[in-house]
Design a protein around this motif. Structure first.
Motif, PDB file in Angstrom:
ATOM      1  N   ALA A 171      24.604  12.563 -55.863  1.00  0.00           N
ATOM      2  CA  ALA A 171      23.535  13.386 -55.513  1.00  0.00           C
ATOM      3  C   ALA A 171      22.976  13.089 -54.252  1.00  0.00           C
ATOM      4  CB  ALA A 171      22.615  13.286 -56.688  1.00  0.00           C
ATOM      5  N   LYS A 172      22.776  11.848 -54.076  1.00  0.00           N
ATOM      6  CA  LYS A 172      22.193  11.287 -52.821  1.00  0.00           C
ATOM      7  C   LYS A 172      22.984  11.726 -51.494  1.00  0.00           C
ATOM      8  CE  LYS A 172      18.473   7.997 -52.065  1.00  0.00           C
ATOM      9  NZ  LYS A 172      17.757   8.365 -53.334  1.00  0.00           N
ATOM     10  N   THR A 173      24.506  11.201 -51.759  1.00  0.00           N
ATOM     11  CA  THR A 173      25.226  11.433 -50.876  1.00  0.00           C
ATOM     12  C   THR A 173      25.450  13.228 -50.482  1.00  0.00           C
ATOM     13  OG1 THR A 173      26.385   9.826 -51.706  1.00  0.00           O
ATOM     14  CG2 THR A 173      27.430  10.745 -49.900  1.00  0.00           C
ATOM     15  N   PHE A 174      25.485  13.822 -51.422  1.00  0.00           N
ATOM     16  CA  PHE A 174      25.695  15.195 -51.484  1.00  0.00           C
ATOM     17  C   PHE A 174      24.493  16.047 -50.748  1.00  0.00           C
ATOM     18  CE2 PHE A 174      24.625  19.436 -53.331  1.00  0.00           C
ATOM     19  CZ  PHE A 174      25.628  19.986 -52.815  1.00  0.00           C
ATOM     20  N   GLN A 179      22.767  18.681 -45.959  1.00  0.00           N
ATOM     21  CA  GLN A 179      21.717  18.789 -45.233  1.00  0.00           C
ATOM     22  C   GLN A 179      22.136  18.644 -43.592  1.00  0.00           C
ATOM     23  OE1 GLN A 179      18.539  19.388 -45.370  1.00  0.00           O
ATOM     24  NE2 GLN A 179      17.236  17.840 -44.351  1.00  0.00           N
ATOM     25  N   TYR A 180      23.096  17.755 -43.302  1.00  0.00           N
ATOM     26  CA  TYR A 180      23.513  17.563 -42.132  1.00  0.00           C
ATOM     27  C   TYR A 180      24.752  18.921 -41.648  1.00  0.00           C
ATOM     28  CZ  TYR A 180      25.885  15.225 -38.226  1.00  0.00           C
ATOM     29  OH  TYR A 180      26.339  14.719 -37.041  1.00  0.00           O
ATOM     30  N   ILE A 181      25.437  19.208 -42.556  1.00  0.00           N
ATOM     31  CA  ILE A 181      26.375  20.215 -42.074  1.00  0.00           C
ATOM     32  C   ILE A 181      26.021  21.635 -42.464  1.00  0.00           C
ATOM     33  CG2 ILE A 181      28.333  18.763 -42.344  1.00  0.00           C
ATOM     34  CD1 ILE A 181      28.992  20.191 -44.761  1.00  0.00           C
ATOM     35  N   SER A 182      24.942  21.981 -42.957  1.00  0.00           N
ATOM     36  CA  SER A 182      24.557  23.341 -43.459  1.00  0.00           C
ATOM     37  C   SER A 182      24.003  23.986 -42.418  1.00  0.00           C
ATOM     38  CB  SER A 182      24.107  23.296 -44.644  1.00  0.00           C
ATOM     39  OG  SER A 182      22.694  23.324 -44.652  1.00  0.00           O
ATOM     40  N   ASP A 185      18.044  24.751 -43.877  1.00  0.00           N
ATOM     41  CA  ASP A 185      17.451  23.642 -44.263  1.00  0.00           C
ATOM     42  C   ASP A 185      17.335  23.546 -45.677  1.00  0.00           C
ATOM     43  OD1 ASP A 185      16.316  21.301 -43.504  1.00  0.00           O
ATOM     44  OD2 ASP A 185      14.490  21.968 -42.968  1.00  0.00           O
ATOM     45  N   ILE A 186      18.074  22.786 -46.226  1.00  0.00           N
ATOM     46  CA  ILE A 186      17.833  22.591 -47.714  1.00  0.00           C
ATOM     47  C   ILE A 186      17.087  21.467 -48.116  1.00  0.00           C
ATOM     48  CG2 ILE A 186      19.020  22.595 -50.057  1.00  0.00           C
ATOM     49  CD1 ILE A 186      21.178  24.221 -48.910  1.00  0.00           C
ATOM     50  N   PRO A 187      16.190  21.262 -48.653  1.00  0.00           N
ATOM     51  CA  PRO A 187      15.061  20.197 -48.561  1.00  0.00           C
ATOM     52  C   PRO A 187      15.850  19.061 -49.596  1.00  0.00           C
ATOM     53  CG  PRO A 187      13.827  22.142 -49.442  1.00  0.00           C
ATOM     54  CD  PRO A 187      15.308  22.494 -49.167  1.00  0.00           C
ATOM     55  N   LEU A 188      15.867  17.806 -49.249  1.00  0.00           N
ATOM     56  CA  LEU A 188      16.323  16.797 -50.103  1.00  0.00           C
ATOM     57  C   LEU A 188      15.943  16.568 -51.473  1.00  0.00           C
ATOM     58  CD1 LEU A 188      16.660  14.051 -47.176  1.00  0.00           C
ATOM     59  CD2 LEU A 188      18.438  15.463 -47.969  1.00  0.00           C
ATOM     60  N   ASP A 189      16.834  16.153 -52.033  1.00  0.00           N
ATOM     61  CA  ASP A 189      16.498  15.744 -53.620  1.00  0.00           C
ATOM     62  C   ASP A 189      15.682  16.832 -54.423  1.00  0.00           C
ATOM     63  OD1 ASP A 189      17.712  13.389 -53.307  1.00  0.00           O
ATOM     64  OD2 ASP A 189      15.931  12.460 -52.438  1.00  0.00           O
ATOM     65  N   ALA A 251      28.466  21.231 -56.196  1.00  0.00           N
ATOM     66  CA  ALA A 251      28.809  20.614 -54.923  1.00  0.00           C
ATOM     67  C   ALA A 251      29.172  21.288 -54.053  1.00  0.00           C
ATOM     68  CB  ALA A 251      28.747  19.066 -55.079  1.00  0.00           C
ATOM     69  N   ILE A 252      30.450  21.872 -54.357  1.00  0.00           N
ATOM     70  CA  ILE A 252      31.470  22.548 -53.386  1.00  0.00           C
ATOM     71  C   ILE A 252      30.846  23.941 -53.299  1.00  0.00           C
ATOM     72  CG2 ILE A 252      33.851  23.324 -53.345  1.00  0.00           C
ATOM     73  CD1 ILE A 252      34.695  21.323 -55.006  1.00  0.00           C
ATOM     74  N   ASN A 253      30.311  24.362 -54.195  1.00  0.00           N
ATOM     75  CA  ASN A 253      29.806  25.757 -54.089  1.00  0.00           C
ATOM     76  C   ASN A 253      28.567  25.652 -53.021  1.00  0.00           C
ATOM     77  OD1 ASN A 253      31.040  27.387 -55.581  1.00  0.00           O
ATOM     78  ND2 ASN A 253      29.644  27.437 -57.399  1.00  0.00           N
TER      79      ASN A 253
END
Ligand code: UDP
Ligand code: MG
Length: 343
Positions: A171-174, A179-182, A185-189, A251-253
Protein backbone atom coordinates in the motif's frame (compact mmCIF):
# COMPACT_ATOMS: atom_id res chain seq x y z
CA UNK A 1 -54.40 23.03 -24.15
CA UNK A 2 -56.32 25.71 -26.03
CA UNK A 3 -57.86 26.91 -22.77
CA UNK A 4 -54.41 27.37 -21.33
CA UNK A 5 -53.26 29.14 -24.47
CA UNK A 6 -56.25 31.46 -24.32
CA UNK A 7 -55.53 32.21 -20.70
CA UNK A 8 -51.89 33.00 -21.44
CA UNK A 9 -52.84 35.29 -24.29
CA UNK A 10 -55.56 37.12 -22.37
CA UNK A 11 -53.65 37.66 -19.17
CA UNK A 12 -49.92 37.32 -19.81
CA UNK A 13 -49.05 38.90 -16.47
CA UNK A 14 -51.09 36.36 -14.61
CA UNK A 15 -49.65 33.49 -16.68
CA UNK A 16 -46.13 34.62 -15.88
CA UNK A 17 -46.85 34.70 -12.17
CA UNK A 18 -48.44 31.30 -12.32
CA UNK A 19 -45.43 29.86 -14.16
CA UNK A 20 -43.02 31.37 -11.63
CA UNK A 21 -45.08 29.97 -8.79
CA UNK A 22 -45.12 26.50 -10.38
CA UNK A 23 -41.33 26.56 -10.79
CA UNK A 24 -40.90 27.63 -7.18
CA UNK A 25 -43.15 24.85 -5.97
CA UNK A 26 -41.29 22.29 -8.03
CA UNK A 27 -38.00 23.55 -6.59
CA UNK A 28 -39.23 23.47 -3.03
CA UNK A 29 -40.58 20.03 -3.56
CA UNK A 30 -37.40 18.58 -5.06
CA UNK A 31 -35.35 20.31 -2.37
CA UNK A 32 -37.57 18.85 0.28
CA UNK A 33 -37.23 15.31 -0.99
CA UNK A 34 -33.46 15.59 -0.96
CA UNK A 35 -33.11 17.81 2.04
CA UNK A 36 -35.20 15.85 4.45
CA UNK A 37 -32.35 13.38 4.70
CA UNK A 38 -29.29 15.11 6.01
CA UNK A 39 -26.88 12.21 6.18
CA UNK A 40 -26.57 9.02 4.12
CA UNK A 41 -24.23 6.35 5.38
CA UNK A 42 -23.07 3.76 2.87
CA UNK A 43 -21.71 0.35 3.85
CA UNK A 44 -20.48 -2.18 1.30
CA UNK A 45 -21.11 -5.62 2.70
CA UNK A 46 -19.48 -8.85 1.66
CA UNK A 47 -19.91 -11.60 4.23
CA UNK A 48 -19.86 -9.31 7.26
CA UNK A 49 -22.38 -11.10 9.50
CA UNK A 50 -20.06 -10.85 12.49
CA UNK A 51 -19.60 -7.09 12.20
CA UNK A 52 -23.09 -5.90 11.26
CA UNK A 53 -24.75 -5.87 14.72
CA UNK A 54 -21.85 -4.04 16.39
CA UNK A 55 -21.51 -1.72 13.40
CA UNK A 56 -25.20 -0.83 13.58
CA UNK A 57 -25.02 -0.24 17.33
CA UNK A 58 -22.01 2.09 17.13
CA UNK A 59 -23.20 3.94 14.06
CA UNK A 60 -26.67 4.69 15.42
CA UNK A 61 -25.06 5.83 18.66
CA UNK A 62 -22.88 8.31 16.80
CA UNK A 63 -25.80 9.55 14.69
CA UNK A 64 -27.72 10.16 17.92
CA UNK A 65 -24.89 12.18 19.40
CA UNK A 66 -24.02 14.34 16.43
CA UNK A 67 -27.44 16.03 16.12
CA UNK A 68 -28.11 14.92 12.58
CA UNK A 69 -31.63 15.93 11.59
CA UNK A 70 -32.35 12.70 9.77
CA UNK A 71 -30.28 9.90 8.38
CA UNK A 72 -30.42 6.84 6.18
CA UNK A 73 -28.18 3.82 6.52
CA UNK A 74 -27.62 2.10 3.19
CA UNK A 75 -26.23 -1.41 3.24
CA UNK A 76 -25.06 -2.56 -0.17
CA UNK A 77 -25.03 -6.32 -0.06
CA UNK A 78 -22.37 -7.33 -2.56
CA UNK A 79 -23.53 -10.92 -3.04
CA UNK A 80 -22.79 -12.12 0.49
CA UNK A 81 -23.10 -15.84 1.11
CA UNK A 82 -23.54 -15.65 4.86
CA UNK A 83 -26.39 -14.22 6.96
CA UNK A 84 -25.55 -10.57 6.19
CA UNK A 85 -28.68 -9.98 4.11
CA UNK A 86 -30.91 -11.56 6.75
CA UNK A 87 -29.38 -9.39 9.47
CA UNK A 88 -29.99 -6.21 7.50
CA UNK A 89 -33.57 -7.27 6.83
CA UNK A 90 -34.01 -7.79 10.55
CA UNK A 91 -32.68 -4.29 11.27
CA UNK A 92 -35.21 -2.92 8.81
CA UNK A 93 -38.10 -4.26 10.84
CA UNK A 94 -37.23 -1.99 13.77
CA UNK A 95 -35.47 0.92 12.04
CA UNK A 96 -36.95 2.63 8.99
CA UNK A 97 -33.66 4.41 8.29
CA UNK A 98 -32.05 1.15 7.22
CA UNK A 99 -32.03 0.52 3.47
CA UNK A 100 -30.80 -2.44 1.53
CA UNK A 101 -29.37 -2.58 -1.98
CA UNK A 102 -29.06 -6.21 -2.96
CA UNK A 103 -26.70 -7.08 -5.80
CA UNK A 104 -27.41 -10.01 -8.09
CA UNK A 105 -23.90 -11.34 -7.37
CA UNK A 106 -20.53 -10.20 -6.02
CA UNK A 107 -19.41 -7.19 -8.05
CA UNK A 108 -16.60 -6.02 -5.78
CA UNK A 109 -16.05 -3.23 -3.30
CA UNK A 110 -15.74 -0.35 -5.78
CA UNK A 111 -19.00 -1.35 -7.47
CA UNK A 112 -20.67 -1.56 -4.07
CA UNK A 113 -19.68 1.95 -3.02
CA UNK A 114 -20.66 3.24 -6.46
CA UNK A 115 -24.13 1.74 -5.92
CA UNK A 116 -24.25 3.30 -2.47
CA UNK A 117 -23.48 6.71 -3.94
CA UNK A 118 -26.09 6.19 -6.65
CA UNK A 119 -28.79 5.34 -4.11
CA UNK A 120 -27.97 7.95 -1.50
CA UNK A 121 -30.19 10.98 -1.07
CA UNK A 122 -28.64 12.81 1.86
CA UNK A 123 -27.23 16.32 1.85
CA UNK A 124 -24.01 14.57 2.83
CA UNK A 125 -22.97 10.99 2.10
CA UNK A 126 -20.37 9.07 4.07
CA UNK A 127 -18.72 5.96 2.65
CA UNK A 128 -17.15 3.55 5.07
CA UNK A 129 -16.09 -0.08 5.41
CA UNK A 130 -18.40 -2.36 7.34
CA UNK A 131 -15.65 -4.09 9.32
CA UNK A 132 -15.26 -1.13 11.73
CA UNK A 133 -11.79 -0.39 10.40
CA UNK A 134 -13.21 3.00 9.54
CA UNK A 135 -14.21 3.92 13.09
CA UNK A 136 -17.69 5.47 13.47
CA UNK A 137 -16.47 8.13 15.93
CA UNK A 138 -14.76 9.90 13.00
CA UNK A 139 -18.24 10.60 11.56
CA UNK A 140 -18.74 13.43 14.08
CA UNK A 141 -15.52 15.14 13.06
CA UNK A 142 -16.36 14.72 9.37
CA UNK A 143 -19.75 16.34 9.89
CA UNK A 144 -18.13 19.27 11.69
CA UNK A 145 -15.74 19.89 8.82
CA UNK A 146 -18.57 19.56 6.35
CA UNK A 147 -20.70 22.08 8.24
CA UNK A 148 -17.69 24.39 8.30
CA UNK A 149 -17.71 24.40 4.51
CA UNK A 150 -15.77 21.32 3.40
CA UNK A 151 -17.31 19.65 0.36
CA UNK A 152 -15.18 16.51 0.48
CA UNK A 153 -13.86 15.37 3.84
CA UNK A 154 -11.51 12.42 3.40
CA UNK A 155 -9.94 10.37 6.14
CA UNK A 156 -6.20 9.83 6.26
CA UNK A 157 -4.87 6.72 7.99
CA UNK A 158 -2.14 7.18 10.51
CA UNK A 159 -1.53 3.47 10.93
CA UNK A 160 -2.55 0.28 9.13
CA UNK A 161 -2.75 -1.89 12.13
CA UNK A 162 -3.69 -5.47 11.58
CA UNK A 163 -2.44 -5.60 8.04
CA UNK A 164 0.44 -7.86 7.24
CA UNK A 165 3.85 -6.38 6.56
CA UNK A 166 3.54 -7.25 2.87
CA UNK A 167 0.19 -5.47 2.57
CA UNK A 168 1.48 -2.36 4.34
CA UNK A 169 4.54 -2.27 2.11
CA UNK A 170 2.40 -2.79 -0.98
CA UNK A 171 0.00 0.00 0.00
CA UNK A 172 2.73 2.45 0.95
CA UNK A 173 4.70 1.88 -2.24
CA UNK A 174 1.57 2.00 -4.36
CA UNK A 175 0.34 5.33 -3.00
CA UNK A 176 3.75 6.90 -3.42
CA UNK A 177 4.29 5.62 -6.96
CA UNK A 178 0.80 6.76 -7.92
CA UNK A 179 1.45 10.17 -6.40
CA UNK A 180 4.62 10.45 -8.43
CA UNK A 181 3.33 9.38 -11.83
CA UNK A 182 -0.30 10.46 -11.89
CA UNK A 183 -1.63 13.63 -13.39
CA UNK A 184 -3.69 14.53 -10.34
CA UNK A 185 -2.93 14.86 -6.68
CA UNK A 186 -4.26 11.83 -4.84
CA UNK A 187 -3.61 12.26 -1.10
CA UNK A 188 -1.28 9.70 0.45
CA UNK A 189 -2.65 6.91 2.67
CA UNK A 190 -6.32 7.55 2.05
CA UNK A 191 -8.90 4.87 1.48
CA UNK A 192 -12.47 5.28 0.41
CA UNK A 193 -13.55 6.48 3.86
CA UNK A 194 -14.91 9.96 3.23
CA UNK A 195 -17.81 12.37 3.38
CA UNK A 196 -19.17 13.77 0.12
CA UNK A 197 -21.41 16.77 -0.19
CA UNK A 198 -24.53 16.38 -2.33
CA UNK A 199 -22.93 18.50 -5.07
CA UNK A 200 -20.01 16.10 -5.30
CA UNK A 201 -22.30 13.07 -5.28
CA UNK A 202 -24.22 14.48 -8.23
CA UNK A 203 -21.02 14.80 -10.24
CA UNK A 204 -19.66 11.40 -9.23
CA UNK A 205 -22.94 9.81 -10.28
CA UNK A 206 -22.62 11.41 -13.68
CA UNK A 207 -19.16 9.94 -14.35
CA UNK A 208 -19.61 7.01 -16.70
CA UNK A 209 -16.29 5.17 -16.17
CA UNK A 210 -16.44 1.46 -15.52
CA UNK A 211 -13.04 0.66 -14.03
CA UNK A 212 -13.59 2.76 -10.96
CA UNK A 213 -10.94 3.93 -8.61
CA UNK A 214 -13.02 6.10 -6.38
CA UNK A 215 -10.24 7.78 -4.42
CA UNK A 216 -8.81 9.01 -7.71
CA UNK A 217 -12.17 10.23 -9.00
CA UNK A 218 -12.77 11.93 -5.67
CA UNK A 219 -9.59 13.96 -6.11
CA UNK A 220 -10.27 14.55 -9.74
CA UNK A 221 -13.68 16.20 -9.25
CA UNK A 222 -12.10 19.03 -7.26
CA UNK A 223 -14.25 21.01 -4.77
CA UNK A 224 -13.09 22.07 -1.32
CA UNK A 225 -11.27 19.02 0.06
CA UNK A 226 -10.44 18.69 3.74
CA UNK A 227 -8.62 15.89 5.56
CA UNK A 228 -9.27 14.29 8.93
CA UNK A 229 -6.74 11.95 10.50
CA UNK A 230 -7.56 8.72 12.25
CA UNK A 231 -5.86 5.62 13.55
CA UNK A 232 -6.96 2.57 11.69
CA UNK A 233 -7.90 -0.15 14.14
CA UNK A 234 -7.83 -3.85 13.42
CA UNK A 235 -10.76 -5.51 11.69
CA UNK A 236 -13.60 -6.07 14.20
CA UNK A 237 -14.25 -9.67 13.12
CA UNK A 238 -13.65 -12.09 10.29
CA UNK A 239 -10.96 -11.98 7.64
CA UNK A 240 -10.21 -9.32 5.05
CA UNK A 241 -12.60 -9.71 2.15
CA UNK A 242 -10.25 -8.14 -0.32
CA UNK A 243 -8.09 -10.80 -1.89
CA UNK A 244 -4.55 -10.01 -2.95
CA UNK A 245 -5.71 -10.24 -6.54
CA UNK A 246 -8.45 -7.67 -5.97
CA UNK A 247 -5.93 -5.33 -4.35
CA UNK A 248 -3.58 -5.66 -7.30
CA UNK A 249 -6.47 -5.02 -9.69
CA UNK A 250 -7.45 -1.93 -7.77
CA UNK A 251 -3.86 -0.69 -7.82
CA UNK A 252 -3.61 -1.23 -11.58
CA UNK A 253 -6.95 0.55 -12.04
CA UNK A 254 -5.56 3.46 -10.06
CA UNK A 255 -2.40 3.71 -12.11
CA UNK A 256 -3.93 3.13 -15.52
CA UNK A 257 -6.93 5.32 -14.76
CA UNK A 258 -4.96 8.32 -13.64
CA UNK A 259 -1.65 8.22 -15.46
CA UNK A 260 -0.27 7.51 -18.91
CA UNK A 261 3.20 7.07 -17.49
CA UNK A 262 3.40 3.34 -18.37
CA UNK A 263 2.71 4.22 -21.99
CA UNK A 264 5.37 6.88 -22.00
CA UNK A 265 7.83 4.32 -20.63
CA UNK A 266 7.90 2.89 -24.14
CA UNK A 267 9.47 6.03 -25.53
CA UNK A 268 11.97 6.25 -22.67
CA UNK A 269 13.04 2.64 -23.17
CA UNK A 270 13.25 3.20 -26.92
CA UNK A 271 15.55 6.20 -26.50
CA UNK A 272 17.68 4.33 -23.99
CA UNK A 273 18.14 1.36 -26.32
CA UNK A 274 18.83 3.68 -29.25
CA UNK A 275 21.58 5.60 -27.47
CA UNK A 276 23.07 2.39 -26.06
CA UNK A 277 23.25 1.00 -29.59
CA UNK A 278 24.88 4.20 -30.85
CA UNK A 279 27.47 4.05 -28.07
CA UNK A 280 28.22 0.42 -28.90
CA UNK A 281 28.68 1.32 -32.53
CA UNK A 282 31.18 4.03 -31.61
CA UNK A 283 33.09 1.60 -29.42
CA UNK A 284 33.19 -0.99 -32.22
CA UNK A 285 34.48 1.53 -34.75
CA UNK A 286 37.08 2.80 -32.38
CA UNK A 287 38.30 -0.74 -31.66
CA UNK A 288 38.56 -1.41 -35.37
CA UNK A 289 40.47 1.85 -35.83
CA UNK A 290 43.14 1.12 -33.21
CA UNK A 291 43.24 -2.51 -34.26
CA UNK A 292 42.08 -3.74 -30.89
CA UNK A 293 40.76 -7.25 -31.03
CA UNK A 294 37.21 -7.32 -29.55
CA UNK A 295 36.16 -10.65 -28.10
CA UNK A 296 33.34 -12.05 -30.24
CA UNK A 297 31.33 -13.10 -27.22
CA UNK A 298 27.81 -14.34 -27.45
CA UNK A 299 27.19 -13.18 -23.87
CA UNK A 300 26.75 -9.56 -24.82
CA UNK A 301 24.38 -10.51 -27.62
CA UNK A 302 22.28 -12.71 -25.38
CA UNK A 303 22.13 -9.99 -22.73
CA UNK A 304 21.04 -7.39 -25.25
CA UNK A 305 18.44 -9.66 -26.83
CA UNK A 306 17.01 -10.58 -23.45
CA UNK A 307 17.00 -6.99 -22.28
CA UNK A 308 15.30 -5.60 -25.35
CA UNK A 309 12.88 -8.55 -25.47
CA UNK A 310 11.98 -8.04 -21.83
CA UNK A 311 11.41 -4.33 -22.25
CA UNK A 312 9.21 -4.96 -25.25
CA UNK A 313 7.10 -7.53 -23.44
CA UNK A 314 6.62 -5.30 -20.41
CA UNK A 315 5.54 -2.41 -22.60
CA UNK A 316 3.26 -4.59 -24.69
CA UNK A 317 1.64 -5.70 -21.44
CA UNK A 318 1.15 -2.13 -20.33
CA UNK A 319 -0.41 -1.21 -23.66
CA UNK A 320 -2.62 -4.28 -23.21
CA UNK A 321 -3.84 -2.91 -19.87
CA UNK A 322 -5.00 0.28 -21.53
CA UNK A 323 -6.60 -1.51 -24.46
CA UNK A 324 -8.38 -3.85 -22.05
CA UNK A 325 -9.77 -0.80 -20.25
CA UNK A 326 -10.89 0.76 -23.52
CA UNK A 327 -12.63 -2.51 -24.37
CA UNK A 328 -14.34 -2.59 -20.98
CA UNK A 329 -15.58 0.96 -21.36
CA UNK A 330 -16.72 0.29 -24.92
CA UNK A 331 -18.87 -2.63 -23.81
CA UNK A 332 -20.98 -0.22 -21.76
CA UNK A 333 -21.90 -2.81 -19.19
CA UNK A 334 -23.19 -1.37 -15.93
CA UNK A 335 -20.94 -1.44 -12.86
CA UNK A 336 -23.37 -3.61 -10.98
CA UNK A 337 -26.82 -5.16 -11.19
CA UNK A 338 -29.32 -4.58 -8.39
CA UNK A 339 -31.61 -7.51 -7.64
CA UNK A 340 -33.76 -5.39 -5.34
CA UNK A 341 -33.68 -2.08 -3.53
CA UNK A 342 -35.49 -1.90 -0.20
CA UNK A 343 -35.99 1.78 0.45
N1 UDP B 1 -16.23 -5.71 0.25
C1 UDP B 1 -17.23 -5.80 -0.70
N2 UDP B 1 -17.04 -6.62 -1.78
C2 UDP B 1 -15.90 -7.34 -1.97
C3 UDP B 1 -14.86 -7.22 -1.00
C4 UDP B 1 -15.06 -6.40 0.10
O1 UDP B 1 -18.27 -5.16 -0.58
O2 UDP B 1 -15.80 -8.05 -2.95
C5 UDP B 1 -16.44 -4.84 1.44
C6 UDP B 1 -16.21 -5.49 2.79
O3 UDP B 1 -17.38 -6.12 3.26
C7 UDP B 1 -15.82 -4.31 3.66
C8 UDP B 1 -15.08 -3.40 2.69
O4 UDP B 1 -15.49 -3.80 1.39
O5 UDP B 1 -16.94 -3.63 4.17
C9 UDP B 1 -13.59 -3.46 2.82
O6 UDP B 1 -13.15 -4.79 2.70
P1 UDP B 1 -11.88 -5.34 3.49
O7 UDP B 1 -12.03 -5.08 4.94
O8 UDP B 1 -11.67 -6.75 3.07
O9 UDP B 1 -10.73 -4.42 2.89
P2 UDP B 1 -9.39 -3.93 3.62
O10 UDP B 1 -9.79 -3.37 4.94
O11 UDP B 1 -8.55 -5.13 3.74
O12 UDP B 1 -8.86 -2.90 2.69
MG1 MG C 1 -11.03 -3.99 6.27
Amino acid sequence: MTELENFCRDSPQMAKRLAAELVRMADVHSDASVDDIELSLVFPIYNEEESIPELYRRVTEVIGQSNVRSAEIIFVNDGSRDRSEELVRELRTTDARVKLVNFSRNFGHQAAITAGIDHSRGAATILMDADLQDPPHVIGEMLEKWRAGGEIVYAVRKRRDDDTFAKRLFAKTFYRVLQYISSIDIPLDTGDFCLLDRKVVTHLKALPEKNRFLRGLRSWVGFRQVAVEFERPARFAGDAKYTFRQSVRLAINGIVGFSSFPLRLASFAGFLAFFAALALLVVAFWAWFIDYHLERGWTSIVVIVLFVGGVQLILLGSIGEYIGRIYDEAKQRPNYIVREFLD
